[in-house]
Scaffold this motif. Structure first.
Motif, PDB file in Angstrom:
ATOM      1  N   MET A   1      33.439  38.344  53.399  1.00  0.00           N
ATOM      2  CA  MET A   1      34.460  38.115  52.380  1.00  0.00           C
ATOM      3  C   MET A   1      35.806  37.804  53.014  1.00  0.00           C
ATOM      4  O   MET A   1      36.831  37.753  52.348  1.00  0.00           O
ATOM      5  N   ASP A   2      35.789  37.591  54.335  1.00  0.00           N
ATOM      6  CA  ASP A   2      37.062  37.426  55.024  1.00  0.00           C
ATOM      7  C   ASP A   2      37.727  36.087  54.723  1.00  0.00           C
ATOM      8  O   ASP A   2      38.926  35.946  54.829  1.00  0.00           O
ATOM      9  N   GLY A   3      36.896  35.090  54.349  1.00  0.00           N
ATOM     10  CA  GLY A   3      37.448  33.758  54.168  1.00  0.00           C
ATOM     11  C   GLY A   3      38.009  33.505  52.777  1.00  0.00           C
ATOM     12  O   GLY A   3      38.224  32.362  52.404  1.00  0.00           O
ATOM     13  N   VAL A   4      38.248  34.558  52.016  1.00  0.00           N
ATOM     14  CA  VAL A   4      38.770  34.356  50.659  1.00  0.00           C
ATOM     15  C   VAL A   4      40.238  33.922  50.728  1.00  0.00           C
ATOM     16  O   VAL A   4      41.048  34.587  51.340  1.00  0.00           O
ATOM     17  N   PRO A   5      40.574  32.776  50.098  1.00  0.00           N
ATOM     18  CA  PRO A   5      41.961  32.301  50.190  1.00  0.00           C
ATOM     19  C   PRO A   5      42.930  33.242  49.477  1.00  0.00           C
ATOM     20  O   PRO A   5      42.592  33.856  48.468  1.00  0.00           O
ATOM     21  N   GLN A   6      44.128  33.282  50.029  1.00  0.00           N
ATOM     22  CA  GLN A   6      45.227  34.078  49.465  1.00  0.00           C
ATOM     23  C   GLN A   6      45.444  33.812  47.961  1.00  0.00           C
ATOM     24  O   GLN A   6      45.525  34.755  47.183  1.00  0.00           O
ATOM     25  N   PRO A   7      45.510  32.532  47.532  1.00  0.00           N
ATOM     26  CA  PRO A   7      45.778  32.298  46.107  1.00  0.00           C
ATOM     27  C   PRO A   7      44.677  32.855  45.201  1.00  0.00           C
ATOM     28  O   PRO A   7      44.938  33.240  44.063  1.00  0.00           O
ATOM     29  N   THR A   8      43.424  32.886  45.716  1.00  0.00           N
ATOM     30  CA  THR A   8      42.341  33.483  44.932  1.00  0.00           C
ATOM     31  C   THR A   8      42.627  34.958  44.673  1.00  0.00           C
ATOM     32  O   THR A   8      42.515  35.440  43.535  1.00  0.00           O
ATOM     33  N   ILE A   9      43.017  35.671  45.711  1.00  0.00           N
ATOM     34  CA  ILE A   9      43.324  37.103  45.549  1.00  0.00           C
ATOM     35  C   ILE A   9      44.442  37.275  44.509  1.00  0.00           C
ATOM     36  O   ILE A   9      44.367  38.139  43.632  1.00  0.00           O
ATOM     37  N   GLU A  10      45.456  36.433  44.618  1.00  0.00           N
ATOM     38  CA  GLU A  10      46.586  36.566  43.684  1.00  0.00           C
ATOM     39  C   GLU A  10      46.145  36.279  42.251  1.00  0.00           C
ATOM     40  O   GLU A  10      46.596  36.930  41.316  1.00  0.00           O
ATOM     41  N   ARG A  11      45.225  35.285  42.090  1.00  0.00           N
ATOM     42  CA  ARG A  11      44.747  35.011  40.741  1.00  0.00           C
ATOM     43  C   ARG A  11      43.863  36.143  40.211  1.00  0.00           C
ATOM     44  O   ARG A  11      43.875  36.447  39.024  1.00  0.00           O
ATOM     45  N   LEU A  12      43.100  36.789  41.106  1.00  0.00           N
ATOM     46  CA  LEU A  12      42.263  37.906  40.643  1.00  0.00           C
ATOM     47  C   LEU A  12      43.137  38.983  39.998  1.00  0.00           C
ATOM     48  O   LEU A  12      42.754  39.598  39.010  1.00  0.00           O
ATOM     49  N   VAL A  13      44.314  39.205  40.583  1.00  0.00           N
ATOM     50  CA  VAL A  13      45.227  40.197  40.007  1.00  0.00           C
ATOM     51  C   VAL A  13      45.654  39.774  38.611  1.00  0.00           C
ATOM     52  O   VAL A  13      45.734  40.586  37.686  1.00  0.00           O
ATOM     53  N   ILE A  14      45.871  38.475  38.443  1.00  0.00           N
ATOM     54  CA  ILE A  14      46.287  37.955  37.126  1.00  0.00           C
ATOM     55  C   ILE A  14      45.146  38.082  36.114  1.00  0.00           C
ATOM     56  O   ILE A  14      45.349  38.513  34.981  1.00  0.00           O
ATOM     57  N   TYR A  15      43.906  37.747  36.544  1.00  0.00           N
ATOM     58  CA  TYR A  15      42.750  37.929  35.657  1.00  0.00           C
ATOM     59  C   TYR A  15      42.646  39.400  35.256  1.00  0.00           C
ATOM     60  O   TYR A  15      42.424  39.741  34.095  1.00  0.00           O
ATOM     61  N   TYR A  16      42.798  40.250  36.265  1.00  0.00           N
ATOM     62  CA  TYR A  16      42.647  41.689  36.027  1.00  0.00           C
ATOM     63  C   TYR A  16      43.605  42.163  34.941  1.00  0.00           C
ATOM     64  O   TYR A  16      43.236  42.893  34.034  1.00  0.00           O
ATOM     65  N   ARG A  17      44.874  41.717  35.066  1.00  0.00           N
ATOM     66  CA  ARG A  17      45.889  42.155  34.106  1.00  0.00           C
ATOM     67  C   ARG A  17      45.539  41.729  32.691  1.00  0.00           C
ATOM     68  O   ARG A  17      45.714  42.470  31.746  1.00  0.00           O
ATOM     69  N   TYR A  18      44.995  40.507  32.587  1.00  0.00           N
ATOM     70  CA  TYR A  18      44.642  40.007  31.270  1.00  0.00           C
ATOM     71  C   TYR A  18      43.435  40.769  30.696  1.00  0.00           C
ATOM     72  O   TYR A  18      43.426  41.161  29.526  1.00  0.00           O
ATOM     73  N   LEU A  19      42.440  41.011  31.553  1.00  0.00           N
ATOM     74  CA  LEU A  19      41.241  41.739  31.101  1.00  0.00           C
ATOM     75  C   LEU A  19      41.603  43.150  30.646  1.00  0.00           C
ATOM     76  O   LEU A  19      41.058  43.668  29.678  1.00  0.00           O
ATOM     77  N   LYS A  20      42.531  43.754  31.331  1.00  0.00           N
ATOM     78  CA  LYS A  20      42.961  45.113  30.989  1.00  0.00           C
ATOM     79  C   LYS A  20      43.517  45.144  29.565  1.00  0.00           C
ATOM     80  O   LYS A  20      43.279  46.076  28.807  1.00  0.00           O
ATOM     81  N   LYS A  21      44.258  44.095  29.239  1.00  0.00           N
ATOM     82  CA  LYS A  21      44.848  44.009  27.907  1.00  0.00           C
ATOM     83  C   LYS A  21      43.725  43.863  26.865  1.00  0.00           C
ATOM     84  O   LYS A  21      43.759  44.485  25.811  1.00  0.00           O
ATOM     85  N   LEU A  22      42.710  43.053  27.196  1.00  0.00           N
ATOM     86  CA  LEU A  22      41.584  42.851  26.272  1.00  0.00           C
ATOM     87  C   LEU A  22      40.795  44.134  26.076  1.00  0.00           C
ATOM     88  O   LEU A  22      40.426  44.480  24.954  1.00  0.00           O
ATOM     89  N   VAL A  23      40.526  44.835  27.162  1.00  0.00           N
ATOM     90  CA  VAL A  23      39.716  46.051  27.096  1.00  0.00           C
ATOM     91  C   VAL A  23      40.371  47.083  26.182  1.00  0.00           C
ATOM     92  O   VAL A  23      39.699  47.820  25.456  1.00  0.00           O
ATOM     93  N   ALA A  24      41.697  47.109  26.187  1.00  0.00           N
ATOM     94  CA  ALA A  24      42.424  48.061  25.343  1.00  0.00           C
ATOM     95  C   ALA A  24      42.098  47.833  23.868  1.00  0.00           C
ATOM     96  O   ALA A  24      42.165  48.746  23.056  1.00  0.00           O
ATOM     97  N   HIS A  25      41.730  46.576  23.530  1.00  0.00           N
ATOM     98  CA  HIS A  25      41.437  46.256  22.136  1.00  0.00           C
ATOM     99  C   HIS A  25      39.949  46.358  21.797  1.00  0.00           C
ATOM    100  O   HIS A  25      39.584  46.795  20.727  1.00  0.00           O
ATOM    101  N   ASP A  26      39.102  45.935  22.716  1.00  0.00           N
ATOM    102  CA  ASP A  26      37.685  45.867  22.391  1.00  0.00           C
ATOM    103  C   ASP A  26      36.882  45.929  23.689  1.00  0.00           C
ATOM    104  O   ASP A  26      36.884  45.000  24.485  1.00  0.00           O
ATOM    105  N   ASP A  27      36.197  47.035  23.867  1.00  0.00           N
ATOM    106  CA  ASP A  27      35.543  47.328  25.123  1.00  0.00           C
ATOM    107  C   ASP A  27      34.328  46.437  25.386  1.00  0.00           C
ATOM    108  O   ASP A  27      33.962  46.199  26.528  1.00  0.00           O
TER     109      ASP A  27
END
Lengths: 214, 214
Positions: free
Chosen positions: B1-27
Motif C-alpha cells: 500500500m506504499d504507492g498510494v498517491p498523496q491526493p488519494t489519501i486526502e480525498r479519502l478523508v473527504i469521503y470519510y467526512r461525508y459518509l460520517k454525515k450520512l451515517v448520522a441520518h441513516d445507518d
C-alpha cells in the motif's frame, strides 16, 4: 499555460523563496537545476520540468541566473501585482492568517476581516477591525476584491460562500472542512488541515505494519 | 500500500467526512460512486480508483454500504488509533491548531505545546499550558510521541526539527515556510499557507490574461 499542474505552482513558490534568500547574498550568482533542486528537496529533472512550462530559462550546462529567475517567477506567480483579499471568520485560524507574515511579500493583502458574532465585531486583529458580515458585499464591490478566504464553522461556509460569489468574488480559499457547491467559474482551493495531518498518520501506520511484517 | 498517491489519501478523508454525515441520518444507506463523488466534487471514476488501492468495496452496480465503507476508511486512515502529537510554537498559528476542532475525531491529539519565549511559557492555550522547549525531549520520550507539528519562525525551524528527531519523532508536519534537512527515514509534510493562496492568484492571473486575449 492553463495545463500547469497544481504541485508545479506550489514548487515554484518554494524555488522563489530559496532564490530570494540567495539574491540577498549575491545578485549575480548562477545556480544549476541540481543545486536548486537539492536545496529544496526535489530532483534536478523536476526543477527543469517545472520551469519548462513557462519557456526557456538559463543556458544548458551553465545554469540559471538567480536574479533573473527570481524576477521571472515573480511575474509568473503574480507577486508583482497587488491582491486585495477579504477574510470571513475571526476565530483562531482567521486571526492567525491576518497575522501570518508570509503573505505580504507575495502581493497578498488581507484588507478586511468579517464575522457575524457581535462579540467579535469591532475587535482589533493585526491592523484590522473586525467588520460585520453585513458589510461583505459593500467592501468587495468598493475595493474590487476578487479573492476571499473562508475560515468560518462548517455549517456557515456554504452561506458565506454564496454571499461572496454574489458580491463578485472569483476565487475562494476555503479552510472550513466542507465541500462548497458553487458555479463552475468560481475557483476554489480547499485547505483541509486535518487531512494534511492524516496523511502523516497514514504513512506512519504503513511503516509500522511494514516493520511488523519484516 | 506504499504507492498510494498523496491526493488519494486526502480525498479519502473527504469521503470519510461525508459518509460520517450520512451515517448520522441513516445507518443502512447504500451510496453509488457517482453520488459519493458528486457530493464532494470528484468523478465516480476517481472515487472507484481511490478506493481500489485498498481492495474491494461494495458490489458492482449496487454501490457501497455507507456504514461499512466509513468503518473501512477509519481503519485505513488510522482514525481508530490514538495519535499523541506535540506542537512547537505558541504563536497565532500554533494556538489556532490547538483549538482546531477537526483533529480529535480523527484520533489526532495534541498533548503538549512548547515555546522558547518566556512570555508565552506558562500561558494557557485550549486545555494546555505552554511548556519550555527544554522539556521537549522529556515529554516525547515519556509519552512515546512519534508525530510533531512545527509552527515556529523560519529561522528556528531547522533547530527545532533536529531536536524533535533526536528525541524520537518519526513524522513532522512543518508549517514554517522553509525546507528542512533531516534523515530520510523522517516523514515531513510541508504546509505552506502562502503557496496555497498563490495557487489561486496564479489561476486568477491566467484567467485575466485569457479574457484579455479573447
Amino acid at each position: 499555460m492553463d495545463g500547469v499542474p497544481q504541485p508545479t505552482i506550489e514548487r515554484l513558490v518554494i524555488y522563489y523563496r530559496y532564490l530570494k534568500k540567495l539574491v540577498a547574498h549575491d545578485d549575480d550568482k548562477v545556480i544549476s537545476s541540481l543545486d536548486l533542486g537539492h536545496s529544496v528537496g526535489v530532483s534536478a529533472a523536476q526543477v527543469r520540468k517545472d520551469l519548462s512550462y513557462f519557456g526557456e530559462f538559463g543556458c544548458k550546462g551553465v545554469g540559471y541566473n538567480v536574479s533573473n529567475l527570481k524576477k521571472s517567477l515573480e511575474q509568473i506567480l503574480g507577486f508583482n501585482q497587488n491582491w486585495p483579499i477579504v477574510l470571513v471568520g475571526a476565530g483562531n485560524i482567521g486571526r492567525a492568517l491576518v497575522n501570518y507574515p508570509g503573505f505580504k511579500v507575495m502581493g497578498l493583502n488581507i484588507i478586511a476581516i468579517f464575522d457575524c458574532d457581535l462579540d467579535k465585531i469591532g475587535n482589533r486583529v493585526g491592523g484590522l477591525i473586525v467588520k460585520s458580515n453585513k458589510e461583505i458585499e459593500r467592501v468587495i464591490k468598493d475595493k474590487g476584491v476578487e479573492l476571499a478566504i473562508i475560515a468560518v464553522p462548517v455549517d456557515e461556509a456554504q452561506g458565506v460562500a454564496e454571499k461572496l460569489v454574489k458580491a463578485g468574488i472569483k476565487a475562494i480559499w476555503n479552510i472550513a472542512p466542507v465541500t462548497l457547491k458553487l458555479p463552475d467559474n468560481v475557483l476554489v482551493y480547499y485547505e483541509d488541515l486535518a487531512s494534511s495531518l492524516v496523511t502523516l498518520t497514514y504513512r506512519l501506520s504503513q511503516k509500522r505494519l511494514k516493520a511488523r511484517s519484516n
